[in-house]
Enzyme design. Structure first.
Site, PDB file in Angstrom:
ATOM      1  N   ARG A   1      -2.180   5.760  -9.458  1.00  0.00           N
ATOM      2  CA  ARG A   1      -1.176   5.153 -10.343  1.00  0.00           C
ATOM      3  C   ARG A   1      -0.473   6.247 -11.135  1.00  0.00           C
ATOM      4  O   ARG A   1      -1.135   7.164 -11.635  1.00  0.00           O
ATOM      5  CB  ARG A   1      -1.878   4.178 -11.289  1.00  0.00           C
TER       6      ARG A   1
ATOM      7  N   GLU B   1       8.032   5.579 -12.422  1.00  0.00           N
ATOM      8  CA  GLU B   1       8.610   5.043 -11.179  1.00  0.00           C
ATOM      9  C   GLU B   1       9.666   3.987 -11.478  1.00  0.00           C
ATOM     10  O   GLU B   1       9.485   3.212 -12.415  1.00  0.00           O
ATOM     11  CB  GLU B   1       7.524   4.336 -10.340  1.00  0.00           C
TER      12      GLU B   1
ATOM     13  N   HIS C   1       5.411   4.607  -3.267  1.00  0.00           N
ATOM     14  CA  HIS C   1       4.372   3.647  -3.685  1.00  0.00           C
ATOM     15  C   HIS C   1       4.134   2.584  -2.598  1.00  0.00           C
ATOM     16  O   HIS C   1       4.286   1.383  -2.845  1.00  0.00           O
ATOM     17  CB  HIS C   1       4.754   2.988  -5.012  1.00  0.00           C
TER      18      HIS C   1
HETATM   19  C1  GLV Z   1      -0.736  -1.022  -6.022  1.00  0.00           C
HETATM   20  O1  GLV Z   1      -0.443   0.027  -6.505  1.00  0.00           O
HETATM   21  C2  GLV Z   1      -1.767  -1.862  -6.530  1.00  0.00           C
HETATM   22  O2  GLV Z   1      -2.232  -1.655  -7.664  1.00  0.00           O
HETATM   23  O3  GLV Z   1      -2.145  -2.800  -5.815  1.00  0.00           O
END
Ligand code: GLV
Length: 325
Positions: A238, A267, A285
């Site tokens: 993340r 992002e 992502h």
């Molecule tokens: C994607 O980044 C998620 O947290 O599922």
């Protein structure tokens, strides 16, 4: 009358059809991101919402949505929720753990291999018509096999990444907030080490920690300085767990030999300096984004919402105090 729910972004038809069996659904199938004000307006009178990681559910929003009873993220990460505020407002919050572990681990390996063996860089070169013939020293990369894999954050996804290292004959070391039980370490063929040892020994370093205040900039200038020269650095957890400015500096100094990145601070606006490095593989992502997995995530979130508003216990409740109430 069926309860009203909002689906904040486009989802697959089967998830919508399932929700429609239980609810009156307001679906943002146009997929236009909703700002804070639009989100609050669309949530007015709704009992629940299927949310995504860009929808901020905080005290200010919850104060405007007194009828809201459940927010169900289509993501395993839930740093877009203020969980304490959700609990305070009696709003159940859920995520989608488990269904994306394998796909995310697969993609982590795609980044490891692409970064170490210079896949992005060499493909760009070929597409640009620059390839004039085979050369012994062309695009010399870093071997993945037998390299030491260092994993920071050994939850479900970190463990899946570790298991995949077996076929590459790699020693695996990890650091985690809590050491794993021995049988899991054995199954993952992974050895627990302190953070400094992990930083010092990993040839390939991959980050799998969730984002929270406690993990903000967990990997920053100090950590990069302790890594091996030429380390292959991978991040698919993340944005915010890694200090992207420090990452840029470590790339600039040559400390990092190659990187594979799927997540970024702020992002979708990433640090523009990252674009300047040819030895960095950048993806938007998408680590969990296989067709099957994204369908499973949407359906699991929908199941959580149906359970939450149906008076049951959602399978992935994040604030269990509400489940017991
Ligand atoms: C994607 O980044 C998620 O947290 O599922």
């Amino acid at each position: 009358m069926k309860p009203k729910v909002l689906v904040t972004r486009e989802v697959f038809d089967e998830a919508l059809a399932y929700l429609a069996e239980h609810f009156e659904v307001d679906a943002n199938q146009g997929d236009v991101p909703l700002g804070a004000e639009q989100l609050a307006a669309r949530l007015a009178g709704k009992a629940g919402a299927l949310t995504t990681l860009v929808d901020r559910i905080d005290a200010a929003l919850l104060a405007q949505c007194p009828e809201l009873k459940a927010v169900c993220n289509i993501a395993v990460g839930f740093n877009n929720f203020d969980l304490a505020a959700c609990t305070e407002h009696g709003v159940m919050a859920t995520n989608t753990p488990g269904v994306l572990d394998d796909s995310t681990a697969d993609f982590t390996w795609a980044l490891i291999l692409a970064a170490a063996r210079r896949v992005g860089e060499s493909e760009r070169y070929l597409r640009a018509g620059q390839w004039t013939g085979w050369k012994l020293k062309q695009f010399l990369g870093t071997d993945v096999h037998h390299a030491t894999l260092g994993i920071l954050g050994m939850g479900r996804i970190g463990q899946k990444v570790a298991r995949r290292a077996h076929g590459f004959d790699m020693p695996v070391i990890y650091h985690n907030s809590k050491r794993l039980p021995e049988e899991i370490e054995r199954a993952c063929n992974a050895t627990y080490v302190g953070l400094d040892e992990l930083l010092a020994r990993a040839d390939i370093f991959t980050v799998h920690a969730p984002y929270s205040q406690a993990t903000h900039h967990l990997v920053g200038a100090e950590a990069f300085a302790k890594m091996k020269d030429g380390v292959v650095f991978i991040h698919a957890s993340r944005g915010g767990v890694v200090d992207d400015a420090a990452l840029v500096a470590a790339l600039g100094s040559g400390k990092i030999g190659a990187a594979g990145l799927d997540v970024y601070e702020g992002e979708p606006k990433l640090n523009a300096e990252l674009l300047k490095f040819d030895n960095v593989v950048l993806t938007p992502h998408i680590a969990s984004s296989s067709e099957a997995t994204r369908r499973n995530m949407a359906m699991l979130a929908a199941q959580n919402l149906v359970a939450a508003l149906g008076g049951g216990m959602p399978p992935n409740l994040l604030n269990p105090d509400l489940g017991r109430a």
